[in-house]
Design a protein around this motif. Sequence first.
Motif, PDB file in Angstrom:
ATOM      1  N   MET A  39       0.693  -1.093  -0.076  1.00  0.00           N
ATOM      2  CA  MET A  39      -0.142   0.082   0.036  1.00  0.00           C
ATOM      3  C   MET A  39       0.815   1.129  -0.041  1.00  0.00           C
ATOM      4  SD  MET A  39      -2.801  -1.349   0.040  1.00  0.00           S
ATOM      5  CE  MET A  39      -4.170  -0.502   0.548  1.00  0.00           C
ATOM      6  N   SER A  40       2.096   1.093  -0.109  1.00  0.00           N
ATOM      7  CA  SER A  40       3.192   2.001   0.155  1.00  0.00           C
ATOM      8  C   SER A  40       3.225   3.223  -1.052  1.00  0.00           C
ATOM      9  CB  SER A  40       4.577   1.754   0.687  1.00  0.00           C
ATOM     10  OG  SER A  40       5.041   0.970  -0.402  1.00  0.00           O
ATOM     11  N   GLY A  41       3.068   2.473  -2.279  1.00  0.00           N
ATOM     12  CA  GLY A  41       3.410   3.040  -3.479  1.00  0.00           C
ATOM     13  C   GLY A  41       4.680   3.142  -4.036  1.00  0.00           C
ATOM     14  N   ILE A  63       8.267  -2.554  -3.034  1.00  0.00           N
ATOM     15  CA  ILE A  63       7.257  -3.808  -3.666  1.00  0.00           C
ATOM     16  C   ILE A  63       7.879  -4.773  -4.482  1.00  0.00           C
ATOM     17  CG2 ILE A  63       5.269  -4.107  -5.042  1.00  0.00           C
ATOM     18  CD1 ILE A  63       4.377  -1.292  -4.284  1.00  0.00           C
ATOM     19  N   ALA A  64       8.792  -4.405  -5.312  1.00  0.00           N
ATOM     20  CA  ALA A  64       9.579  -5.444  -6.130  1.00  0.00           C
ATOM     21  C   ALA A  64      10.225  -6.211  -5.299  1.00  0.00           C
ATOM     22  CB  ALA A  64      10.086  -4.792  -7.308  1.00  0.00           C
ATOM     23  N   GLN A  65      10.939  -5.736  -4.341  1.00  0.00           N
ATOM     24  CA  GLN A  65      12.066  -6.594  -3.260  1.00  0.00           C
ATOM     25  C   GLN A  65      10.937  -7.354  -2.720  1.00  0.00           C
ATOM     26  OE1 GLN A  65      15.449  -6.545  -3.438  1.00  0.00           O
ATOM     27  NE2 GLN A  65      14.863  -8.482  -1.954  1.00  0.00           N
ATOM     28  N   TRP A  66       9.847  -7.054  -1.874  1.00  0.00           N
ATOM     29  CA  TRP A  66       9.191  -7.642  -1.091  1.00  0.00           C
ATOM     30  C   TRP A  66       8.444  -8.953  -2.024  1.00  0.00           C
ATOM     31  CZ3 TRP A  66       3.959  -9.315  -1.550  1.00  0.00           C
ATOM     32  CH2 TRP A  66       3.492  -9.902  -0.288  1.00  0.00           C
ATOM     33  N   ARG A  67       8.263  -8.788  -3.056  1.00  0.00           N
ATOM     34  CA  ARG A  67       7.616  -9.901  -3.806  1.00  0.00           C
ATOM     35  C   ARG A  67       8.663 -10.798  -4.164  1.00  0.00           C
ATOM     36  NH1 ARG A  67       3.962  -6.165  -7.928  1.00  0.00           N
ATOM     37  NH2 ARG A  67       1.886  -6.385  -6.724  1.00  0.00           N
ATOM     38  N   GLN A  68       9.973 -10.467  -4.513  1.00  0.00           N
ATOM     39  CA  GLN A  68      10.901 -11.345  -4.608  1.00  0.00           C
ATOM     40  C   GLN A  68      11.257 -11.916  -3.580  1.00  0.00           C
ATOM     41  OE1 GLN A  68      12.518 -12.071  -7.256  1.00  0.00           O
ATOM     42  NE2 GLN A  68      14.073 -13.471  -6.515  1.00  0.00           N
ATOM     43  N   ASP A  69      11.567 -11.669  -2.257  1.00  0.00           N
ATOM     44  CA  ASP A  69      11.765 -11.878  -1.055  1.00  0.00           C
ATOM     45  C   ASP A  69      10.474 -12.963  -0.725  1.00  0.00           C
ATOM     46  OD1 ASP A  69      13.644 -10.590  -0.778  1.00  0.00           O
ATOM     47  OD2 ASP A  69      12.973  -8.992   0.599  1.00  0.00           O
ATOM     48  N   MET A  70       9.186 -12.733  -0.815  1.00  0.00           N
ATOM     49  CA  MET A  70       8.163 -13.792  -0.663  1.00  0.00           C
ATOM     50  C   MET A  70       8.163 -14.890  -1.675  1.00  0.00           C
ATOM     51  SD  MET A  70       6.830 -12.777   1.956  1.00  0.00           S
ATOM     52  CE  MET A  70       5.396 -13.957   1.959  1.00  0.00           C
ATOM     53  N   SER A  71       8.517 -14.742  -2.975  1.00  0.00           N
ATOM     54  CA  SER A  71       8.872 -15.854  -3.906  1.00  0.00           C
ATOM     55  C   SER A  71       9.694 -16.712  -3.566  1.00  0.00           C
ATOM     56  CB  SER A  71       9.140 -15.222  -5.323  1.00  0.00           C
ATOM     57  OG  SER A  71       7.929 -14.640  -5.869  1.00  0.00           O
TER      58      SER A  71
END
Length: 266
Positions: free
Chosen positions: A229-231, A236-244
Amino acid sequence: MSKPIKSHGRISIGASLRPRELMSDTPDLAGVWKAKILTLFPEAFPGVLGESLTGKALQQGLWQLETVDLRPFGIGKHKNVDDTPAGGGAGMVLRADVLGEAIEHAMQGTRGNWPLIYLSPRGRRMDQQMMQNFARCDGMTLLCGRFEGVDERVLEHYGIQEVSLGDFVMTGGELAAQALIDATVRLIPGVLGNQASTEEESFSSGLLEHPQYTRPAEWKGRAIPEVLMSGHHGKIAQWRQDMSEKTTQERRPDLWAAHQARKSDT
């Protein structure tokens, strides 16, 4: 009169053992990826392939589907397509002479890179790389087995590639064929309408996809992660990579090991 061969989306015009309904759809399109299905149950198609985005793309002529009924190629008055196994045993086996004639009929007019595939639990398991390779072909012909399988001589003579949906046995190859086609067709440009979606999803990078969220922002006491939600696109890209990576490591250690091996090779 024999039941005509079905063609879905766009009907191809060419020599056929049976009449076709030429007025119901438009002719075959040159250069469009096409799946031909050899099956005892042509009415099973397009099935789910005729729905949603794949169905829309089929009607738009972005890909084509044709079914070839094995029954008319059967032997004798009753059009037998199978016989008892040589050497004895339970069940029935699809005959080589029946399949041979059907395959040669189906392969007429095919050009370029056009694999012939048999859906079989003995085959290589489907994966995303396989689908990407199939999507780059000009088309494919899929043989859907039934009973105890097919005469081995057919597989040897035509150099048929065996492909498996997974390590389990089904009553026939039709569902596996639909799964293979769906996973392949969605990679054809224009089918999904958003090429980025195929680049970000599971297996595209060798990892499982990150979790997804949408509205409402909070549901049953569970909130969307703040970073989404931060924009801040970088975060966001790093979070998605970490979660993947985290999801893959926890749920598919085999994929994680392969991913680590690729990283060490680069």
